[in-house]
Write an enzyme that holds these catalytic residues in place. Structure first.
Site, short mmCIF file in Angstrom:
data_model
loop_
_atom_site.label_atom_id
_atom_site.label_comp_id
_atom_site.label_asym_id
_atom_site.label_seq_id
_atom_site.Cartn_x
_atom_site.Cartn_y
_atom_site.Cartn_z
N LEU A 1 0.81 -1.23 0.00
CA LEU A 1 0.00 0.00 0.00
C LEU A 1 0.84 1.27 0.00
CD1 LEU A 1 -2.72 -1.10 2.59
CD2 LEU A 1 -3.07 -0.76 0.13
N GLY A 2 2.00 1.21 0.60
CA GLY A 2 2.83 2.42 0.65
C GLY A 2 3.88 2.30 1.73
N LYS A 3 4.75 3.33 1.74
CA LYS A 3 5.89 3.28 2.63
C LYS A 3 5.98 4.61 3.35
CE LYS A 3 10.83 2.58 1.79
NZ LYS A 3 11.35 3.89 2.04
N GLY A 4 6.19 4.57 4.65
CA GLY A 4 6.35 5.81 5.41
C GLY A 4 7.77 5.88 5.93
N CYS B 1 3.58 -0.63 4.38
CA CYS B 1 2.18 -0.95 4.63
C CYS B 1 1.64 -1.88 3.54
CB CYS B 1 1.42 0.36 4.69
SG CYS B 1 -0.15 0.24 5.49
N LYS C 1 0.64 -2.14 9.04
CA LYS C 1 1.92 -1.42 9.03
C LYS C 1 2.95 -2.41 9.53
CE LYS C 1 1.48 3.45 10.05
NZ LYS C 1 1.78 4.44 11.02
N ASP D 1 0.35 16.31 13.33
CA ASP D 1 0.93 16.06 12.00
C ASP D 1 -0.19 15.96 10.96
OD1 ASP D 1 2.96 15.77 10.19
OD2 ASP D 1 3.21 13.61 10.52
N1 LIG Z 1 -5.12 2.40 6.94
C1 LIG Z 1 -4.50 2.43 5.76
N2 LIG Z 1 -5.14 2.04 4.65
C2 LIG Z 1 -4.51 2.09 3.45
N3 LIG Z 1 -3.25 2.51 3.27
C3 LIG Z 1 -2.55 2.90 4.34
C4 LIG Z 1 -3.13 2.88 5.65
N4 LIG Z 1 -2.21 3.34 6.53
C5 LIG Z 1 -1.11 3.62 5.82
N5 LIG Z 1 -1.28 3.37 4.50
C6 LIG Z 1 -0.30 3.53 3.42
O1 LIG Z 1 0.98 3.25 3.90
C7 LIG Z 1 1.83 4.36 3.79
C8 LIG Z 1 2.73 4.42 5.00
O2 LIG Z 1 1.98 4.58 6.17
P1 LIG Z 1 2.33 5.69 7.25
O3 LIG Z 1 2.51 6.97 6.53
O4 LIG Z 1 1.31 5.69 8.31
O5 LIG Z 1 3.68 5.13 7.78
P2 LIG Z 1 4.72 5.87 8.67
O6 LIG Z 1 6.00 5.17 8.57
O7 LIG Z 1 4.11 6.05 10.02
O8 LIG Z 1 4.77 7.26 7.91
P3 LIG Z 1 5.29 8.69 8.34
O9 LIG Z 1 6.67 8.79 7.81
O10 LIG Z 1 4.34 9.65 7.66
O11 LIG Z 1 5.20 8.76 9.83
C9 LIG Z 1 0.91 5.55 3.65
O12 LIG Z 1 1.48 6.57 2.92
C10 LIG Z 1 -0.26 4.95 2.91
O13 LIG Z 1 -0.02 4.94 1.53
#
Ligand SMILES: Nc1ncnc2c1ncn2[C@@H]1O[C@H](COP(=O)(O)OP(=O)(O)OP(=O)(O)O)[C@@H](O)[C@H]1O
Length: 582
Positions: free
Chosen positions: A41-44, A49, A64, A158
């Protein structure tokens, strides 16, 4: 975590990943829950995710996945624990649902409600900018989540487009509680410097006084600007310049994008560097941009993920009574109220300087089991809101009336003016009912108390019906009634109260204990009628902090119903009361 291969529909080999969660049961046995990892789904910053499917229940969630190797520093571990602790305590429709967390030897897993329509970041990238109606729909949902968070002493810290998720049903959900904090007490100030450069509030950068809930409101302003204009107000090529611009409040509205005066006004009120001068969430709900310009869809159609809403769609929500001319007047009034506030900063009622609304509902009778709601206004005119959503209102002179029907194409109330001596035949029944409601309300000393007055009303009305059959109709020439005729546009009953929304922008809530809240959005004042029947008028900005707890409690209830009404686009009579359940 284990890997394997299977054969897909086309016979090709596909790799799959199974994640096992070991759960120790109360009798000491170990149960294993298995999840199949799906789409990425994506990477933070520190998480990847994926979609995770629970192989027992088949439910698909977002998970996550945080590598334990990234959690060697105690700060990182602490941050994750705080995120989990805060997020798992939250339950609100506009907050990403927290489901579960567990670990194996390699990773920590957090399963969350799946938001399959990505975030507002991707949406703005695709669409460039949004229509004002769309932004209103999203802003109301963000405000709803923030009211919940702040009432639980949680600051998100945030808020940005990338943390505003969209569910399959197009509900907006605030996510990512990695920087959130819970205050120990309301006046506590936080000092940690955190946030995302474009959205960070000036008081975080100054760091002298510490910061509190107002930082989320600042970010809300940045979000609104970005949704309407297409890029954040303080964006520059480097972070230092962005911070300098934030400190200097240096942003402009570009000429090439048209946005309404009320949207500009709301943005500039929010983007005030002094956090104490920023509007509260409740004041924002009463701002013209959200409150006075037609209705707001509860959810947007999924087609808006790719293209703007159609003109026909937008038209349904436009109001008949929006007039751009009114805005300078409102500004003047706000100015007057804030000048008066400067003179008296206490929240003492100021009935002399703060005038409450001129017209409000004095008596009412709920006869919606058969016909509708009848009411008597303080200016002595009488009206009926019929069950078919048509309305009728008899002028103070008792001869002229306006009949309002909702035009289905744009949902505007279209009024036609008549006299009791000369009106179309098909209005006969409604006019007769109006007269019966009138004689009941004028004859009764009761304020209107739902069930009780309904039964009194039924008897009395039957009697009146007999008597009035022979009454001659007054034959008075058809006369135009003034545009500012006041009538009930919406009403709603809950277990504790009845709410009226009048055409003069007044919202009135009559509680069962005979207290009343009358909010006048034009003059930004609230009138509270206490149990003794005394009327106290306060400026809205100080009323929420008032030491009059009785009023503050009822004002909060009113705001809750109002949020509910803003989100539901029906003309409701008796609505399932979500506010009562809280
Ligand atoms: N509940 C969800 N449903 C669908 N996709 C999600 C969900 N939560 C997160 N994602 C996807 O995963 C990616 C990473 O999640 P998230 O940003 O929460 O991670 P993080 O490491 O905490 O990021 P950040 O660097 O912003 O703190 C998001 O950009 C989004 O694309």
């Amino acid at each position: 975590m284990s890997k394997g291969t299977s054969h897909g529909k086309d016979g090709k080999e596909e790799e799959y990943v199974i994640v096992e969660e070991k759960v120790v049961k109360y009798n000491g046995e170990i149960a294993v829950k298995r999840y199949q990892r799906g789409r990425f789904l994506g990477k933070g910053g520190f998480a990847r995710c994926y979609e995770f499917q629970n192989l027992d229940t088949k439910k698909i969630s977002a998970a996550k996945v945080i590598a334990k190797s990234s959690l060697t520093k105690s700060r990182a571990k602490q941050k994750l624990m705080s995120e989990i602790k805060i997020h798992r305590s939250l339950h609100h429709n506009n907050i990403v649902g927290f489901e579960h967390f567990f670990e194996d030897s390699e990773n920590v897993y957090i399963t969350l409600e799946l938001c399959s329509n990505q975030t507002l970041n991707e949406l703005i990238r695709r669409r460039k900018r949004l229509h004002e109606l769309e932004t209103k729909c999203y802003i109301v949902q963000i405000i709803s989540a923030l009211r919940y968070l702040h009432s639980h002493r949680i600051i998100h810290r945030d808020l940005k487009l990338g943390n505003l998720f969209l569910s399959a049903k197009m509900e907006l959900k605030i996510g990512d509680f990695g920087l959130a904090t819970k205050l120990e007490f309301d006046g506590e100030r936080k000092r940690t410097i955190c946030g995302t450069p474009n959205y960070i509030a000036p008081e975080i950068l100054e760091a002298k006084q510490g910061h509190s809930y107002e930082v989320d409101i600042w970010s809300l302003g940045v979000i609104l600007y970005t949704m309407l204009i297409g890029k954040p107000p303080f964006e520059t090529a480097d972070v230092k310049t962005t911070y300098r611009r934030i400190r200097m409040n240096a942003y402009t509205f570009p000429d090439h994008v048209h946005i309404s005066e009320s949207a500009k006004d709301m943005i500039s009120k929010i983007l005030t560097n002094d956090p104490a001068k920023r509007p509260t969430l409740d004041e924002l709900l009463m701002h013209d941009f959200l409150y006075n310009e037609g209705s707001i869809p509860r959810l947007l159609p999924a087609s808006t993920l790719a293209c703007p809403p159609s003109a026909t769609y937008i038209k349904q929500f436009q109001s008949d009574d929006y007039s751009p001319r009114r805005i300078p007047d409102v500004k003047d009034r706000i100015k007057k109220v804030s000048e008066a506030e400067k003179e008296d900063t206490s929240s003492r009622p100021e009935s002399r300087s703060y005038k409450g609304p001129k017209v409000w509902v004095k008596k009412w009778v709920d006869y919606s089991s058969k016909y509708g709601l009848g009411y008597l206004l303080s200016n002595t005119s009488t009206g009926v809101f019929f069950n078919d959503s048509t309305k009728i209102v008899l002028d103070t002179d008792g001869h002229n009336f306006i009949y309002y029907e909702r035009r289905s194409s744009d949902k505007k109330d279209i009024g036609t003016s008549h006299t009791l001596g000369d009106y179309p035949k098909d209005l006969q029944k409604k006019v007769t009912l109006l007269q019966h409601f009138r004689s009941y309300l004028e004859g009764s000393n009761k304020k209107g108390e739902g069930e009780e007055s309904k039964s009194i009303g039924t008897e009395r009305m039957k009697k009146d019906e007999e008597e009035k059959k022979t009454e001659p109709k007054a034959d008075i020439a058809k006369k135009e009634m003034s545009d500012d005729t006041v009538y009930v546009k919406k009403w709603m009953r809950t277990r504790h109260a009845i709410m009226f929304r009048l055409s003069n922008k007044v919202v009135q809530v009559n509680f069962q204990d005979h207290t009343e809240i009358i909010l006048s959005s034009e003059s930004k004042v609230v009138t509270y009628v206490n149990k003794k029947g005394e009327r106290l008028t306060y400026p809205l900005s100080t009323a929420m902090e008032s030491s009059n707890m009785e009023m503050a409690k009822r004002l909060k209830y009113t705001k809750d119903i109002l949020t509910h009404m803003l989100q539901s686009n029906q003309t409701n009579r008796t609505t399932k009361d979500t506010t009562d359940k809280k």
